[in-house]
Motif scaffolding. Structure first.
Motif, PDB file in Angstrom:
ATOM      1  N   ALA A   1      35.571  20.490  70.143  1.00 56.23           N
ATOM      2  CA  ALA A   1      35.510  21.562  71.144  1.00 56.23           C
ATOM      3  C   ALA A   1      34.240  22.409  71.044  1.00 56.23           C
ATOM      4  CB  ALA A   1      36.765  22.435  71.072  1.00 56.23           C
ATOM      5  N   PRO A   2      33.797  22.835  69.851  1.00 60.11           N
ATOM      6  CA  PRO A   2      32.558  23.633  69.803  1.00 60.11           C
ATOM      7  C   PRO A   2      31.346  22.882  70.360  1.00 60.11           C
ATOM      8  CG  PRO A   2      33.780  23.885  67.764  1.00 60.11           C
ATOM      9  CD  PRO A   2      34.450  22.768  68.535  1.00 60.11           C
ATOM     10  N   ALA A   3      31.197  21.608  70.019  1.00 62.18           N
ATOM     11  CA  ALA A   3      30.071  20.813  70.538  1.00 62.18           C
ATOM     12  C   ALA A   3      30.198  20.627  72.043  1.00 62.18           C
ATOM     13  CB  ALA A   3      30.004  19.460  69.836  1.00 62.18           C
TER      14      ALA A   3
ATOM     15  N   GLU B   1      40.155  19.174  69.100  1.00 60.14           N
ATOM     16  CA  GLU B   1      39.711  20.521  68.741  1.00 60.14           C
ATOM     17  C   GLU B   1      38.510  20.523  67.810  1.00 60.14           C
ATOM     18  OE1 GLU B   1      43.446  19.752  66.153  1.00 60.14           O
ATOM     19  OE2 GLU B   1      42.721  19.203  68.136  1.00 60.14           O
ATOM     20  N   THR B   2      38.294  19.453  67.041  1.00 61.35           N
ATOM     21  CA  THR B   2      37.122  19.410  66.166  1.00 61.35           C
ATOM     22  C   THR B   2      35.835  19.205  66.965  1.00 61.35           C
ATOM     23  OG1 THR B   2      37.295  17.022  65.724  1.00 61.35           O
ATOM     24  CG2 THR B   2      38.487  18.523  64.230  1.00 61.35           C
TER      25      THR B   2
ATOM     26  N   CYS C   1      31.725  22.585  74.207  1.00 63.31           N
ATOM     27  CA  CYS C   1      31.426  23.867  74.854  1.00 63.31           C
ATOM     28  C   CYS C   1      29.921  24.128  74.884  1.00 63.31           C
ATOM     29  CB  CYS C   1      32.169  25.002  74.168  1.00 63.31           C
ATOM     30  SG  CYS C   1      33.959  24.971  74.457  1.00 63.31           S
ATOM     31  N   ALA C   2      29.214  23.818  73.790  1.00 62.25           N
ATOM     32  CA  ALA C   2      27.762  23.992  73.752  1.00 62.25           C
ATOM     33  C   ALA C   2      27.078  23.080  74.767  1.00 62.25           C
ATOM     34  CB  ALA C   2      27.236  23.719  72.347  1.00 62.25           C
TER      35      ALA C   2
ATOM     36  N   LEU D   1      39.545  27.684  74.895  1.00 66.02           N
ATOM     37  CA  LEU D   1      38.410  28.582  74.744  1.00 66.02           C
ATOM     38  C   LEU D   1      37.787  28.862  76.111  1.00 66.02           C
ATOM     39  CD1 LEU D   1      36.670  26.801  71.728  1.00 66.02           C
ATOM     40  CD2 LEU D   1      38.073  28.869  71.643  1.00 66.02           C
TER      41      LEU D   1
ATOM     42  N   ASP E   1      45.053  27.679  72.215  1.00 66.84           N
ATOM     43  CA  ASP E   1      43.815  27.233  71.581  1.00 66.84           C
ATOM     44  C   ASP E   1      42.684  26.966  72.569  1.00 66.84           C
ATOM     45  OD1 ASP E   1      44.712  27.162  68.795  1.00 66.84           O
ATOM     46  OD2 ASP E   1      46.089  25.616  69.529  1.00 66.84           O
TER      47      ASP E   1
ATOM     48  N   GLY F   1      23.750  21.374  67.073  1.00 64.80           N
ATOM     49  CA  GLY F   1      25.134  20.906  67.015  1.00 64.80           C
ATOM     50  C   GLY F   1      25.508  20.075  68.217  1.00 64.80           C
TER      51      GLY F   1
ATOM     52  N   VAL G   1      34.883  28.909  78.581  1.00 63.16           N
ATOM     53  CA  VAL G   1      33.625  28.152  78.615  1.00 63.16           C
ATOM     54  C   VAL G   1      33.107  28.108  80.047  1.00 63.16           C
ATOM     55  CG1 VAL G   1      34.737  25.888  78.900  1.00 63.16           C
ATOM     56  CG2 VAL G   1      32.461  26.019  77.880  1.00 63.16           C
TER      57      VAL G   1
END
Length: 173
Positions: free
Chosen positions: A33-35, A30-31, A37-38, A62, A60, A12, A64
């Motif tokens: 954010a997961p990438a 926010e879409t 953070c990784a 996170l 919202d 990802g 990290v």
């Protein structure tokens, strides 16, 4: 400092390829954010850079981990138009970047119609570059930020990776 190689990044986040960049910029909504953070959690501890993540509200944010040399800013929209606050932060950051002709040739930027075409480009990390920018999120915002970094600031277009994950007002087909 050399950030982690793409092979070391979790699934990802493999679209992140900074090569031997001296510093990084990560920006997204926010879409993304997961990438982001990784990517942050996989960076080399000596990495230097800035991260701007726009989210709907302060709630919202996170948790990290990031290297000490990487400043992470969670930016709450709190009712503002999507992308405006992140764009302001990236523009302020860009005003501190020493760019211009020494950074390379901006080259021609194709005018992508974000309503009809996918906005996605990941330059190969095989060329030395002083800054590596990774931008993801709403396609219109991503396009404007890339255009500003390349044409306005003078970063070489090969220093800017960008991904339009979605388009405001458009349903995915």
């Amino acid at each position: 400092a050399v950030p982690s190689s793409p092979a070391e990044l979790p699934t990802g986040a493999a679209e992140f390829d900074p090569g031997a960049a001296n510093r990084i910029l990560l920006a997204g909504d926010e879409t993304a954010a997961p990438a982001i953070c990784a990517i942050l959690e996989a960076l080399d501890v000596a990495t230097v850079g800035h991260v701007f993540i726009e989210v709907p509200t302060d709630a919202d944010r996170l948790p990290v981990s990031a290297p000490a040399g990487v400043e992470v800013r969670w930016i709450a929209r709190n009712g503002a138009s999507h992308g405006v606050r992140m764009t302001d932060q990236v523009h302020a950051w860009a005003s501190t970047v020493a760019a211009g002709p020494a950074c390379g040739d901006a080259g021609e930027l194709a005018d992508v119609d974000v309503d009809e075409q996918v906005l996605w480009d990941i330059p190969a990390g095989d060329e030395p570059r002083p800054v590596y920018a990774w931008i993801a999120g709403e396609a219109g915002c991503v396009k404007e930020l890339r255009r500003h970094l390349v044409r306005g600031v003078g970063l070489d277009r090969k220093q800017v990776a960008f991904m339009g994950y979605w388009r405001h007002g458009k349903a995915e087909n």
